[in-house]
Design an enzyme around this catalytic site. Structure first.
Site, mmCIF file in Angstrom:
data_model
loop_
_atom_site.group_PDB
_atom_site.id
_atom_site.type_symbol
_atom_site.label_atom_id
_atom_site.label_comp_id
_atom_site.label_asym_id
_atom_site.label_seq_id
_atom_site.Cartn_x
_atom_site.Cartn_y
_atom_site.Cartn_z
ATOM 1 N N CYS A 78 0.847 -1.185 0.000
ATOM 2 C CA CYS A 78 0.000 0.000 0.000
ATOM 3 C C CYS A 78 0.889 1.244 0.000
ATOM 4 C CB CYS A 78 -0.893 -0.014 1.242
ATOM 5 S SG CYS A 78 -1.801 1.515 1.496
ATOM 6 N N GLU A 79 0.618 2.151 -0.922
ATOM 7 C CA GLU A 79 1.451 3.347 -1.015
ATOM 8 C C GLU A 79 1.188 4.344 0.110
ATOM 9 O OE1 GLU A 79 -1.067 6.035 -4.191
ATOM 10 O OE2 GLU A 79 0.298 4.540 -4.975
ATOM 11 N N HIS A 80 0.107 4.171 0.847
ATOM 12 C CA HIS A 80 -0.205 5.119 1.919
ATOM 13 C C HIS A 80 0.580 4.850 3.191
ATOM 14 C CE1 HIS A 80 -4.323 5.680 -0.202
ATOM 15 N NE2 HIS A 80 -3.385 6.439 -0.729
ATOM 16 N N HIS A 81 0.833 3.589 3.515
ATOM 17 C CA HIS A 81 1.525 3.250 4.763
ATOM 18 C C HIS A 81 2.723 2.330 4.563
ATOM 19 C CE1 HIS A 81 -2.660 4.226 5.987
ATOM 20 N NE2 HIS A 81 -2.007 4.943 6.885
ATOM 21 N N GLN A 121 -5.096 -0.624 -4.344
ATOM 22 C CA GLN A 121 -5.704 -1.769 -5.018
ATOM 23 C C GLN A 121 -6.508 -1.354 -6.251
ATOM 24 O OE1 GLN A 121 -7.630 -4.556 -2.392
ATOM 25 N NE2 GLN A 121 -9.016 -5.249 -3.990
ATOM 26 N N HIS A 149 -5.786 -6.015 3.643
ATOM 27 C CA HIS A 149 -4.801 -4.951 3.793
ATOM 28 C C HIS A 149 -4.312 -4.888 5.239
ATOM 29 C CE1 HIS A 149 -5.638 -2.758 -0.113
ATOM 30 N NE2 HIS A 149 -6.564 -3.712 -0.084
ATOM 31 N N CYS A 151 -2.806 -2.515 6.579
ATOM 32 C CA CYS A 151 -3.017 -1.172 7.148
ATOM 33 C C CYS A 151 -4.382 -1.064 7.814
ATOM 34 C CB CYS A 151 -2.809 -0.082 6.100
ATOM 35 S SG CYS A 151 -3.866 -0.208 4.657
#
Length: 191
Positions: A78-81, A121, A149, A151
């Site tokens: 995941c690019e956010h976390h 995703q 996920h 996260c």
């Protein structure tokens, strides 16, 4: 191809270890920056790769019926976390008028290439559908991803066991309800 700078990653990980209050020189952590850098080189090996290249070799068989590869396992980040998400991808396509098909392993390689990038995703589903659409020029492409996920499991809302389902449809799968229904019925797990 992307050139992952492992030395920069090692230095950054050492700083993170120190920033969380740990001693990066203690026995169990001494080689962690190197291990993380090597892992990132593997996990992000899809950066700069063209997944369509996997579809260059095909066969003009005149096949005009649906082809589905179901339950392709994947792991991504995941690019956010920068935490993993993982699950399965289902890909279906209907060959074009020439009936061009590819070896089924090629579809799995497209997933492998695209999943080895930082992303969300929804984008992953779109990129897989676009790669198959561009690489095969089929009458239609359908992609469904089912994933969990980390996260959402280990931080934030802490809901382990939740599954995110995304889809991306092209051509007849978007335009024809019967083709879409056939694809969705064929990817359902029979118990």
């Amino acid at each position: 191809m992307s050139a992952i700078n492992q030395k920069t990653i090692q230095n950054a990980v050492a700083k993170i270890i120190q920033a969380i209050g740990e001693d990066s020189s203690r026995d169990g952590l001494q080689n962690t920056p190197k291990r993380v850098a090597e892992m990132y080189a593997e996990l992000f090996s899809g950066i700069g790769q063209d997944p369509r290249a996997e579809l260059n070799v095909g066969y003009e068989l005149g096949h005009r019926e649906m082809v589905i590869l179901r339950d392709i396992p994947f792991y991504s980040m995941c690019e956010h976390h920068l935490l993993p998400f993982y699950g399965v991808v289902h890909i279906g396509y209907v060959p074009n008028a020439e009936g061009r098909v590819v070896g089924i392993g090629k579809l799995a390689r497209v997933v492998e290439c695209i999943s080895h990038r930082p992303q969300i995703q929804e984008r992953m589903a779109t990129e897989i559908a676009d790669a198959v659409n561009d690489g095969l020029n089929p009458s239609g492409v359908a992609v469904v991803i089912e994933a969990e996920h980390l996260c959402t499991m280990m931080r934030g809302i802490k809901k382990p066991g939740s599954t995110v389902i995304t889809s991306s449809l092209r051509g007849i799968f978007r335009k024809q309800a019967a083709a879409r229904a056939e694809f969705f019925s064929l990817i359902q797990k029979v118990k």
